[in-house]
Design a protein around this motif. Structure first.
Motif: not given
Length: 562
Positions: A193, A236, A238, A285, A288
């Protein structure tokens, strides 16, 4: 990367978090990797802790002080070979009382079995992240390549100089890497992340330079650097935040009894929030991101002066100009199933579609979005000055002072290829943004640091060298992150010079850069802030973070006259 433009290219306007998240990551990549500059430009300079302004290292005076070129004679060639081993480590842990809207089962720090029906963590752990190897952006391929695990080998990097007999002018050019950083992580690494794949590099492929010997004591010089600049990022995304914690509560508590049912009345009352098959949550998630930007020709210049009044003392100074660039590139956002289901589910309800329209959010999102982005980027100017002292015939000490103008990085502005309702919404979060641009504040600070070098002539052929450079950090404490954790750093080096014959010298050097950082929970809004308005970008909100970066370098240089 480098996605070709398609006729249906549209600016990603369906996820403010995703767009702004990639911008935050890109900023961190550019800014923090910039702080690792000049580490492996020249083997001799490296072994002297880069304190060589008053003692320029042969042809690579092109970079360190072009006035030193005036000391060269005849025709010379310099070949540099480097081996670099990069280690980046991060640790994530939950402090006492950790939770996001009552949830603490973050899989990064929770050792419980997934989907065990409990929304709090019973067994916390400390998660570790590390990189697997080095990534490089290849200009001609417009792609990022992951190298096999192990050290990066580079070379030969050539440089040339010529000083005609009887002339006061020396002409030179060099190919070198004033800036290079890149890495990749495994698919399940908790650090993904903050960069799953990163590559940032500045390659000076041509540097026409001139040194002029004013008299026996004074020399001046100038060089023009023609460089390629690239930045590439894959990661990624989040957002562990109170808002997404509330979304999970709606999905698991209010909507759970109605899953799989078609209830028009419920859709109207709850705006279609219960329609998604998979709902959002703070630890899921969301997307991307994949982006790359470059500029093929980025010019800059260096100006230097060198004063050597006697054999035991010298003073030098160099001004390295700022480099203004206009980076262009493409991005791709791939949305998770949870993100698609949520937006499409809400958009499938009459009241939900109306609410999204009021917010300027489309009622449907696909799996991917692509678009074009550009930014004006200025690499900061720097000034370096120093002295050389020889208290004995064999012993020499160098001391330099280095200044870098990072204060000009008050903010970065990103421009998109067309107007977007989501960028209009982004103006609420960032003053100075518009419908086609997004401004991101940085508030960096300019830095001063010292550098120290020493050499000892063991014999007429062998010279021993050592260096130390404590590097200051331009990043305020509230903007630090584990993306490229090089803040305050210590640089240590050793080296050896061997005179093969009257025309040929061989330099060997080893060096290590070390940087450690501690980012307590809720202390940096580029990593772990927990406020409800800190959606962008704090992927480790509420967690304690510790980072450690180690760069080991081995170098060999071959210099000869011909």
């Amino acid at each position: 990367m480098g996605y070709a433009m398609k006729n249906n290219n549209r600016l990603g306007r369906r996820s403010l978090l995703a767009i702004a998240g990639f911008i935050a990551m890109l900023i961190s990549t550019v800014s923090q990797a910039q702080l690792a500059t000049n580490i492996g430009v020249d083997v001799k300079a490296m072994s002297m802790g880069h304190a060589v302004t008053a003692d320029p290292p042969g042809i690579m005076a092109v970079h360190f002080n072009p006035a030193g070129l005036a000391k060269l004679h005849g025709r010379q060639v310099n070949l540099q070979f480097l081996g670099v081993d990069l280690s980046l480590e991060s640790k994530f842990s939950a402090p006492p009382g950790y939770n996001v809207f009552g949830y603490s089962d973050d899989p990064i720090v929770c050792n419980d079995a997934p989907n065990d029906g409990v929304d709090y963590c019973r067994d916390f752990k400390t998660a570790s992240s590390s990189i697997q190897g080095v990534s490089l952006y290849i200009p001609f391929l417009n792609d990022t390549v992951d190298l096999p695990p192990g050290p990066l080998l580079a070379g030969p990097l050539p440089s040339f100089s010529i000083k005609p007999a009887g002339s006061k002018f020396t002409f030179a050019t060099a190919t070198y890497l004033p800036q290079a950083a890149g890495f990749y992580r495994s698919e399940d690494d908790p650090g993904n992340y903050m960069g799953k794949r990163v590559a940032l590099e500045r390659i000076t492929y041509l540097s026409p330079s001139i040194g002029y010997q004013v008299n026996n004591e004074l020399s001046i010089g100038a060089s023009i650097g023609l460089s390629f600049q690239a930045v590439s990022l894959e990661q990624d995304f989040r957002a562990p935040n109170q808002l997404l914690g509330f979304a999970r509560t709606l999905d698991e508590s209010i909507c759970a009894p109605f899953k799989g049912e078609s209830n028009i009345a419920l859709d109207l009352i709850l705006f279609g929030i219960c329609r998604p098959e998979e709902g959002l949550g703070p630890f899921k998630n969301l997307a991307s991101l994949d982006v790359s930007m470059d500029q093929r020709l980025s010019p800059s210049y260096n100006l230097g002066v060198l004063w050597e009044p006697n054999d035991w003392f010298a003073w030098g100074a160099v001004w390295r100009s700022e480099s203004k660039m206009h980076l262009n590139g493409d991005y791709q956002i791939t949305y998770s199933k949870a993100a698609q289901d949520t937006i499409n589910g809400i958009g499938g309800s009459a009241t939900g579609a109306l609410a999204l329209a009021v917010l300027g959010i489309p009622s449907r999102v696909g799996e991917q979005e692509v678009g074009q982005v550009n930014m004006d980027l200025t690499m900061p100017a720097s000034f370096q000055t120093g002295i050389k002292i020889r208290p004995t015939d064999r012993l020499q000490f160098n001391i330099d002072a280095v200044w870098a103008d990072y204060k000009q990085w008050d903010s970065f502005t990103f421009n998109f290829d067309r107007s977007s309702t989501m960028l209009s919404l982004a103006r609420l979060f960032s003053a100075g943004s518009s419908a086609t641009s997004l401004r991101y504040p940085l508030n960096y600070q300019s830095t001063w640091n010292l550098a120290f070098g020493a050499s000892y002539d063991l014999t007429g052929r062998i010279q021993l060298r050592a260096g130390y450079e404590p590097r200051a950090s331009a990043i305020p404490d509230n903007r630090r992150s584990p993306l490229v954790p090089i803040n305050e750093a210590k640089f240590y080096s050793l080296g050896l010079g061997y005179k093969w014959d009257k025309d040929t010298d061989i330099d060997l050097g080893i060096a290590q850069l070390r940087s450690e950082d501690n980012i307590p929970a809720n202390s940096s809004c580029a990593a772990n802030c927990t406020g409800i308005d800190n959606l962008v970008y704090n992927p480790y909100a509420g967690l304690d973070i510790k980072t450690k970066a180690t760069i080991n370098i081995v170098g060999l240089a071959f210099r000869t006259r011909f």
